[in-house]
Scaffold this active site. Sequence first.
Site, PDB file in Angstrom:
ATOM      1  N   SER A  28       0.553  -1.452   0.531  1.00 51.43           N
ATOM      2  CA  SER A  28      -0.098  -0.113  -0.043  1.00 51.43           C
ATOM      3  C   SER A  28       1.236   1.112  -0.369  1.00 51.43           C
ATOM      4  CB  SER A  28      -0.953  -0.242   1.068  1.00 51.43           C
ATOM      5  OG  SER A  28      -1.751  -1.379   0.962  1.00 51.43           O
ATOM      6  N   HIS A  59      -4.716  -2.992  -4.040  1.00 43.73           N
ATOM      7  CA  HIS A  59      -3.619  -3.872  -5.184  1.00 43.73           C
ATOM      8  C   HIS A  59      -4.165  -4.756  -6.304  1.00 43.73           C
ATOM      9  CE1 HIS A  59      -1.216  -4.853  -1.480  1.00 43.73           C
ATOM     10  NE2 HIS A  59      -2.638  -4.233  -0.820  1.00 43.73           N
ATOM     11  N   HIS A  82      -2.563 -11.337   1.582  1.00 43.27           N
ATOM     12  CA  HIS A  82      -2.461 -11.404   3.042  1.00 43.27           C
ATOM     13  C   HIS A  82      -3.085 -12.609   3.450  1.00 43.27           C
ATOM     14  CE1 HIS A  82      -2.174  -7.329   1.188  1.00 43.27           C
ATOM     15  NE2 HIS A  82      -1.319  -6.943   2.277  1.00 43.27           N
ATOM     16  N   TYR A  84      -4.600 -12.638   6.186  1.00 45.19           N
ATOM     17  CA  TYR A  84      -5.608 -12.245   6.771  1.00 45.19           C
ATOM     18  C   TYR A  84      -6.854 -12.405   6.374  1.00 45.19           C
ATOM     19  CZ  TYR A  84      -5.002  -7.638   4.735  1.00 45.19           C
ATOM     20  OH  TYR A  84      -5.256  -6.609   3.594  1.00 45.19           O
ATOM     21  N   GLU A  85      -6.309 -12.321   4.763  1.00 48.15           N
ATOM     22  CA  GLU A  85      -7.313 -12.792   3.743  1.00 48.15           C
ATOM     23  C   GLU A  85      -7.920 -14.121   3.919  1.00 48.15           C
ATOM     24  OE1 GLU A  85      -6.496 -10.909  -0.539  1.00 48.15           O
ATOM     25  OE2 GLU A  85      -4.908 -10.768   0.687  1.00 48.15           O
ATOM     26  N   ALA A 112       3.458  -0.559   4.027  1.00 47.68           N
ATOM     27  CA  ALA A 112       2.574  -0.106   4.660  1.00 47.68           C
ATOM     28  C   ALA A 112       2.139  -0.222   6.120  1.00 47.68           C
ATOM     29  CB  ALA A 112       0.884   0.941   4.642  1.00 47.68           C
ATOM     30  N   MET A 207       1.182  -5.985   9.260  1.00 50.46           N
ATOM     31  CA  MET A 207      -0.022  -7.364   8.044  1.00 50.46           C
ATOM     32  C   MET A 207       0.884  -7.846   7.137  1.00 50.46           C
ATOM     33  SD  MET A 207      -3.866  -5.820   9.318  1.00 50.46           S
ATOM     34  CE  MET A 207      -3.852  -4.702  10.631  1.00 50.46           C
ATOM     35  N   SER A 208       2.167  -7.901   6.725  1.00 51.31           N
ATOM     36  CA  SER A 208       2.775  -8.697   5.662  1.00 51.31           C
ATOM     37  C   SER A 208       4.111  -8.887   5.936  1.00 51.31           C
ATOM     38  CB  SER A 208       2.409  -7.684   4.761  1.00 51.31           C
ATOM     39  OG  SER A 208       2.629  -6.812   4.663  1.00 51.31           O
ATOM     40  N   ASN A 231       0.730   5.564  10.096  1.00 47.23           N
ATOM     41  CA  ASN A 231       0.262   6.421  11.494  1.00 47.23           C
ATOM     42  C   ASN A 231       1.093   5.637  12.405  1.00 47.23           C
ATOM     43  OD1 ASN A 231      -0.648   3.509  10.271  1.00 47.23           O
ATOM     44  ND2 ASN A 231      -1.018   2.823  12.151  1.00 47.23           N
ATOM     45  N   HIS A 243      -7.980   1.165   7.995  1.00 49.66           N
ATOM     46  CA  HIS A 243      -7.802   0.790   6.592  1.00 49.66           C
ATOM     47  C   HIS A 243      -7.389   2.115   5.337  1.00 49.66           C
ATOM     48  CE1 HIS A 243      -6.005  -1.337   3.723  1.00 49.66           C
ATOM     49  NE2 HIS A 243      -7.315  -1.408   2.747  1.00 49.66           N
TER      50      HIS A 243
END
Length: 275
Positions: A28, A59, A82, A84-85, A112, A207-208, A231, A243
């Site tokens: 991202s 993406h 990812h 989490y998907e 990110a 998260m990646s 952030n 997000h």
Amino acid sequence: MASAIAQSAAKLKAVFGEAPAIAVVLGSGWSGASEQLQNPQRLSYADLPGWPLPKVEGHVNEVVVGTTAGGQRVAMLRGRAHTYESGDCTGMAAPIRSLKAWGVQVLLSTNASGSLRQHQPPGSLMLIADHINAPQRSPLVGLSGSDRFCDMSTAYDLELRQAAKALAQEVDQRLCEGVYCWALGPQFETPAEIRMFAAWGADAVGMSTVPDTILARHAGLRVMGLALITNMAAGLSAEALTHELTLREAKESGERASKFLGQLLDRLMKLSSLQ
């Protein structure tokens, strides 16, 4: 899986020719880097056996091969799977192993991230020196034989990091260096979790990247990681984490990050170890 990797590597070669030395996974905020490439050629993930089709906003799910402003040829992956998907941390196995089979030498992973350190505010760039796999999930689970074991003591290549730091000084780009902590998501972390990660020595959280790094090192690729800080992590600012916040800050800082990435690729391609 072996058949899909061989087919994908053959397709990459048929469409793009010989592999460039470096492939970049664009997280991202980094998509602008692909838009800076000259004479781009594109190939959808859907045309590559075994490659995922992530549905995360931002993406695009395509491979782009072109040349940088400095005339260096590079491949960029616009999209990553990812964990989490689906709960599956092997989503990038086919792409990364296909890149290796094609002839790529280096995987440069971008993302990110949230900052755990006040000296690293939103808009900062962080060079990943090491990582913490907080969920202790591995994309190598299920492999057999001694080949499943992978040394991670030098996961992020020292020579590549030194080149990035030297370039940052030359072009007056502030570049922090630190430890990236992988959190599974998709929920953001709690303030207590952030305090724990900071006590562990983490400087940024996201998260990646970590599953990609494990897969790349297992495949024999050299790895470099760059995090765009979007952030402050939970409990370090009054702003609610969403997000949309990540994407907004990534968009605001992405142009500068992408410019530095292009300069970095020109520098890395000139290393004797990549000739």
